[in-house]
Design a protein around this motif. Structure first.
Motif, PDB file in Angstrom:
ATOM      1  N   VAL A 148       0.846  -1.194   0.000  1.00 29.53           N
ATOM      2  CA  VAL A 148       0.000   0.000   0.000  1.00 29.53           C
ATOM      3  C   VAL A 148       0.877   1.237   0.000  1.00 29.53           C
ATOM      4  CG1 VAL A 148      -1.674   1.337   1.312  1.00 29.53           C
ATOM      5  CG2 VAL A 148      -1.885  -1.130   1.189  1.00 29.53           C
ATOM      6  N   LEU A 182      -0.068   4.947  -1.111  1.00 27.84           N
ATOM      7  CA  LEU A 182      -1.053   5.820  -1.725  1.00 27.84           C
ATOM      8  C   LEU A 182      -0.420   6.962  -2.506  1.00 27.84           C
ATOM      9  CD1 LEU A 182      -3.969   5.970   0.861  1.00 27.84           C
ATOM     10  CD2 LEU A 182      -3.502   4.342  -0.934  1.00 27.84           C
ATOM     11  N   SER A 194      -2.392  -0.442  -4.896  1.00 28.40           N
ATOM     12  CA  SER A 194      -2.961   0.591  -4.023  1.00 28.40           C
ATOM     13  C   SER A 194      -4.243   1.140  -4.645  1.00 28.40           C
ATOM     14  CB  SER A 194      -1.971   1.740  -3.814  1.00 28.40           C
ATOM     15  OG  SER A 194      -0.759   1.241  -3.294  1.00 28.40           O
ATOM     16  N   ASP A 195      -4.211   1.368  -5.949  1.00 30.99           N
ATOM     17  CA  ASP A 195      -5.386   1.855  -6.662  1.00 30.99           C
ATOM     18  C   ASP A 195      -6.533   0.858  -6.490  1.00 30.99           C
ATOM     19  OD1 ASP A 195      -6.232   2.554 -10.140  1.00 30.99           O
ATOM     20  OD2 ASP A 195      -6.785   3.633  -8.314  1.00 30.99           O
ATOM     21  N   VAL A 226      -7.927   0.915  -2.794  1.00 29.06           N
ATOM     22  CA  VAL A 226      -8.726   2.108  -2.465  1.00 29.06           C
ATOM     23  C   VAL A 226     -10.109   1.993  -3.097  1.00 29.06           C
ATOM     24  CG1 VAL A 226      -8.962   4.597  -2.859  1.00 29.06           C
ATOM     25  CG2 VAL A 226      -6.785   3.660  -2.106  1.00 29.06           C
ATOM     26  N   LYS A 227     -10.118   1.614  -4.365  1.00 28.09           N
ATOM     27  CA  LYS A 227     -11.410   1.506  -5.046  1.00 28.09           C
ATOM     28  C   LYS A 227     -12.249   0.366  -4.476  1.00 28.09           C
ATOM     29  CE  LYS A 227      -9.919   3.557  -9.376  1.00 28.09           C
ATOM     30  NZ  LYS A 227      -9.156   3.297 -10.607  1.00 28.09           N
ATOM     31  N   TYR A 279     -12.225  -0.672  -1.374  1.00 33.01           N
ATOM     32  CA  TYR A 279     -12.777  -0.212  -0.106  1.00 33.01           C
ATOM     33  C   TYR A 279     -13.969   0.712  -0.312  1.00 33.01           C
ATOM     34  CZ  TYR A 279      -9.283  -2.144   3.074  1.00 33.01           C
ATOM     35  OH  TYR A 279      -8.513  -2.989   3.833  1.00 33.01           O
ATOM     36  N   HIS A 280     -13.966   1.448  -1.416  1.00 35.59           N
ATOM     37  CA  HIS A 280     -15.090   2.349  -1.656  1.00 35.59           C
ATOM     38  C   HIS A 280     -16.378   1.603  -1.981  1.00 35.59           C
ATOM     39  CE1 HIS A 280     -14.158   6.592  -1.259  1.00 35.59           C
ATOM     40  NE2 HIS A 280     -12.919   6.315  -1.624  1.00 35.59           N
ATOM     41  N   ARG A 281     -16.257   0.298  -2.276  1.00 34.35           N
ATOM     42  CA  ARG A 281     -17.465  -0.476  -2.568  1.00 34.35           C
ATOM     43  C   ARG A 281     -17.881  -1.350  -1.400  1.00 34.35           C
ATOM     44  NH1 ARG A 281     -15.963  -3.522  -8.167  1.00 34.35           N
ATOM     45  NH2 ARG A 281     -14.994  -1.778  -9.210  1.00 34.35           N
TER      46      ARG A 281
END
Lengths: 417, 276, 296
Positions: free
Chosen positions: B192, B194, B207-208, B211-212, B214-216
């Motif tokens: 990770v 960022l 990392s991308d 992050v994405k 986790y947003h779901r």
């Protein structure tokens, strides 16, 4: 520690090596003279590559109802999980791994920072251990070493057995001289046998002992100042050169592993990603990650294998992605951290009258095979130190040395303004 | 720190893999993250158990009502072989080989020797892998499906896959089941990072991706060693937190119970959990 | 007055009564745009809603049209939206286009995508996740996605968690960097802090900060003191030990009235900057021959 409780049957082809005496159909378990047949399935190793129902045809003479069951002395059940385990060639290293060795089917990475190369001492002992295993029994091979990435000259640096302190060596010489009559008999046999007889005198127990756990065949002590004599034979060790395509390496490895599938196959990769050995493309994630991942797959598929490698941390620090991935793909990871100058000086000063106590650096445990994967937190930072002695690679608990009491007298002089 | 041993729960209905999710018509995503030193396999074994028959003997004493064929549990691994889970689940009293509703999808053994051989064509290889996974999930009847997927980060770190592609495959897979649990290592800065800003850096894609992801997510479970240093009787800390998209928006009435536990695992798989 | 204006403005914006073709919602792992999107939906119950999904697994029940964008090229998405817009068009009412994340579109294609999407009959409300690692642009000097999007947006909502007293900002940032999510810190809560930047036609830009409560559907002007606990919050001291560490109100009053020593001195002599001034008086003795004598 009773092996009789295990009831897994070993399926496998008869020994490929010409040294296997005819009639022995279970080459994974070399004959122990004087022992009767044991009940089947007492060997604690999992079935090798050939699954049940896929046992290749055996020579007619071998198809006995109960072939003489023999155990591979190189394998013992882990002290922690009971799974088949082999010695790394260093008793202290075996101990710190908690299994009393490296479990079959698993790998160990020795990371090292600084300009030293203690890791290669460990790797070489690992290889020598296998070769010694091949010299325990006459005409019976128990192990094979596959070395990846270096050329065959690497065999010249393998350590020989530790022959005891100078006192013990003198005793041995006298004993050898006394039995001069038998020496002429010995002279007719191969010198390899000669070596074995001498080594046999130094601790290997009598083979006629009934104890299945023949301790001293499992692990040996190696002396880095002694060259392994005689050197390894072609049946002891194979070399695989690096190719830009990791598939070739893996395929060649699998071929060798399958050829020796009834033996313990130790895979050694000295200096992973060492720039003098590995061309720059090898550091690319397209190579190193699939390569190591495929090695992991080979280990899991062939339960007669085990792997050891070393990594130079100065080139690939612990916080780099490559090292992070390697640490997750290897089952065991140790970090040798040589002391900095300040600490070295402190230690030398503290032990100046006892040079044998001087340690060279820390052994940090990052991951232990099997246990870390189960979820246990096995990280031990700064708890152990190593001493690269002539007789062995020692690992012991670490504590910053307290200065000798003899020094205190001098401090009274220093209190001057 | 309370000294009383606790049962692990994720949702306010005192469940781990909630029945509400398995019986719904929607799809839920959870992320189980860990770092070096605290492997989640003990937790995964118990969750497999919970999915297969409703119990979680080693981590929750309340969930003791066995129910056969509770859900079809698929386990996709890029890191371990089937044997690993079969061996380890024995401690949970499970003989995985005998559960017809347990499906192990091995993406580990031949990953880089058969599926992804040529890195110039790696995205095709990745599509093939996911195609296989989806096929196997669809081949089993019914809708009560739970899918675990671990080790995806290897595809990203080896540059075999790009974050957006993988996320697209994940989305499709998630829609084919009720509950998708993605298990990922997230050591920082190895995995990770960022602030990574170039695709040359393998940490960028992973990392991308994370992050994405986790947003779901509806539910996040994180395991790590104790921040205060090693203790002989504590393995690490386990944090349950709600995800970016609240689970109640997908399954009305269901709610994540946020909690921080400290836990201890022994080699005999005895597990103890305490509130922090 | 401005308080009223602020609340009015945000209400109009969220209900699409205020013309704003492209509304950007900047969110983070600490506080997602989810609740704000729900607020738009709540206030636009009569408007057709086209939902563009890059990362939404379940089709929302309120969506009149649902476009699965994963794997589609930006122009394909634009074409799909325009097609849907035609079919759901509701006469005078604007159509709300919700985009769950703009992070899936390459930086160099972003502005083109947004500008081709915009139409008079649409209001595009799109979210951008700010924690995502940013690729350095292949074109030298080209700005990053956040700069680009905030430049072309007519309104920007920045969503943040209300963590002020619950967790130290630096600690929170360090944890998020490692993708660790602290609990009981107000993350991803129904109550959040929203900063609105609205570009007027006149060229002026209005900036207001609100406390947004999604469960009450309320935007309230953000008061810094609102959730600051008094400097002497003793609730933390209550159950630590068996000693009484708290103070009752009488004790607090008495404490306030204590005169601190040197306060007067600070006022009088402190104005001289703490300089020590020596005043030679009649009883002092000055030795002229001593080279080390203190000078005046």
């Amino acid at each position: 520690m009773s092996f009789r409780k295990r009831s897994e049957v070993i399926g496998g082809p008869p020994g490929v090596s010409p040294r296997t005496p005819a009639g022995v159909s279970r080459p994974l378990r070399p004959a122990v003279p004087g022992r009767g047949p044991i009940a089947p399935g007492t060997v604690p190793s999992r079935a090798p590559a050939s699954p049940a129902g896929h046992v290749p045809p055996q020579p007619p003479s071998a198809r006995r109802a109960q072939p003489p069951e023999i155990k591979n002395p190189a394998i013992r059940p882990s002290l922690i999980t009971s799974q088949p385990t082999i010695s790394t060639g260093g008793a202290d290293l075996d101990k710190i791994l908690l299994h009393q060795g490296l479990p079959l089917g698993h790998s160990l990475l020795i990371e090292e920072s600084g300009s030293t190369d203690f890791a290669s001492v460990i790797l070489r002992a690992f290889a020598s251990q296998a070769i010694i295993h091949n010299r325990i029994d006459k005409d019976q091979l128990h192990a094979h070493v596959v070395v990846i990435g270096v050329n065959p000259q690497w065999s010249n640096d393998l350590p020989g057995l530790y022959k005891g302190s100078s006192k013990e060596q003198k005793k041995a010489k006298i004993a050898a001289n006394e039995s001069k009559i038998s020496v002429s008999n010995l002279a007719n046999q191969s010198t390899r046998e000669n070596d074995m007889k001498i080594a046999w005198r130094y601790g290997l127990k009598q083979k006629v002992e009934a104890d299945a756990a023949n301790d001293t065949d499992y692990t040996h002590q190696f002396d880095i100042t002694q060259k392994l004599v005689p050197g390894p034979a072609a049946t002891d060790i194979s070399y695989i050169q690096l190719t830009p395509d990791y598939h070739t390496i893996i395929e060649r490895l699998e071929a060798i592993v399958q050829k020796y599938e009834s033996k313990v196959c130790r895979i050694v990769i000295p200096g992973l990603l060492n720039p003098s050995l590995y061309p720059p493309q090898c550091s690319s994630p397209n190579f190193i990650i699939p390569f190591v991942h495929s090695l992991r797959a080979v280990l899991r598929q062939h339960p007669n294998t085990a792997l050891i490698s070393s990594l130079p941390l100065d080139l690939y620090p612990r916080d780099s992605t490559v090292t992070g991935v390697l640490e997750s793909l290897f089952d065991g990871v140790l970090y040798l951290q040589p002391f900095n100058q300040e600490m070295s000086q402190l230690i030398e000063k503290a032990y100046k009258n006892e040079p044998s106590k001087i340690q060279q650096g820390l052994v940090n445990i990052i991951k232990l095979p099997v246990l870390s994967e189960k979820g246990l937190m096995m990280i031990r930072d700064g708890e152990y130190a190593f001493k690269n002695g002539r007789k062995k690679f020692e690992i012991e608990e670490w504590g910053i040395p307290v200065e000798d009491e003899g020094e205190e007298k001098s401090t009274t002089k220093d209190i001057e303004f | 720190m309370s000294n009383q041993q606790q049962d692990l729960i994720f949702f306010q209905d005192n469940s781990l893999l909630s029945e509400e999710i398995i019986t719904s018509e929607s799809s839920v995503l959870s992320v189980i993250s860990h770092v070096q030193g605290t492997s989640p396999s003990w937790l995964l074994n118990s969750l497999i158990e919970n999915g297969l028959n409703g119990t979680a003997t080693l981590i929750n004493n309340d969930l003791n009502k066995k129910r056969s064929n509770r859900a079809e549990v698929f386990f996709v691994s890029f890191l371990h072989s089937k044997d690993f889970y079969i061996q380890n689940c024995k401690k949970n009293g499970l003989d995985l080989g005998h559960f017809t509703n347990f499906h192990f999808i091995d993406c580990f053994t031949n990953l880089f020797t058969k599926y992804i051989k040529d890195f110039k064509e790696s995205s095709r290889g990745v599509s093939e892998i996911f195609g296989q996974i989806e096929k196997q999930v669809e081949a089993v009847g019914g809708t009560r499906k739970i899918v675990f997927i671990e080790g995806l980060e290897l595809l990203l770190l080896s540059n075999a896959g790009k974050a957006n592609d993988l996320l697209s495959h994940i989305l499709k897979l998630n829609r084919k089941c009720r509950h998708l649990l993605v298990v990922s290592a997230q050591d920082s800065p190895q995995i990770v990072k960022l602030h990574a800003n170039t695709t040359q850096d393998p940490a960028f894609e992973v990392s991308d991706f994370l992050v994405k992801l986790y947003h779901r997510s509806q539910l996040n479970i994180n395991l790590q060693p104790l921040a205060t240093g090693r203790a002989n009787d504590i393995t690490g800390s386990l944090t349950i937190s709600r995800g970016s998209v609240p689970v109640e928006s997908i399954i009305p009435g269901l709610r994540v119970v946020e909690n921080e536990y400290i836990y201890h695992v022994t080699k005999d798989a005895s597990i103890k959990l305490f509130y922090r | 007055m401005s308080v009223q204006n602020a609340t009015v403005l945000v209400s109009r914006l969220v209900s699409l009564k205020e013309a704003s073709p492209f509304v950007l919602v900047l969110d983070s792992l600490q506080q997602s745009s989810y609740y704000l999107f729900q607020e738009f939906v709540h206030r636009c119950s009569n408007n057709p809603i086209i939902y563009l999904s890059y990362e939404t697994t379940n089709r929302p029940s309120y969506a009149t049209a649902f476009v699965d964008c994963a794997g589609l090229l930006p122009r394909e998405v634009v074409a799909a939206v325009h097609k849907e817009a035609k079919s759901v068009a509701g006469g005078q009412t604007k159509t709300l286009v919700l985009i769950d994340s703009l992070n899936y579109i390459a930086n160099e294609e972003l502005t083109q995508f947004v500008s081709s999407l915009i139409q008079p009959s649409l209001t595009v409300v799109a979210s951008y996740h700010t924690n995502s690692p940013q690729l350095a642009s292949t074109i030298a000097n080209y700005p990053g996605p956040v700069s680009l999007l905030t430049y072309i947006a007519s309104s920007i909502f920045e969503v943040e968690p209300l963590t002020h007293q619950r967790i130290d900002d630096e600690l929170l940032e360090a944890k998020i960097e490692r993708l660790e999510f602290p609990i009981r810190a107000g993350l991803n809560d129904t109550r959040s802090k929203v900063t609105l930047t609205n570009r007027r036609k006149s060229g002026r830009s209005l900036i207001y900060t609100f406390t947004f409560d999604a469960s009450k559907h309320e935007f309230e002007p953000f008061k810094v003191t609102e959730d600051t606990i008094g400097p002497e919050d003793e609730s933390l001291l209550k159950d630590l030990t068996t000693f009484n560490l708290t103070t009752n109100s009488k004790q607090r009053l008495a404490r306030e009235q204590v005169e601190l020593p040197f306060m007067e001195a600070q006022e009088a002599l402190g104005s001289a900057g703490g300089a020590i001034v020596y005043e030679f008086e009649k009883d002092d003795d000055y030795d002229e021959e001593d080279p080390y004598e203190d000078p005046f």
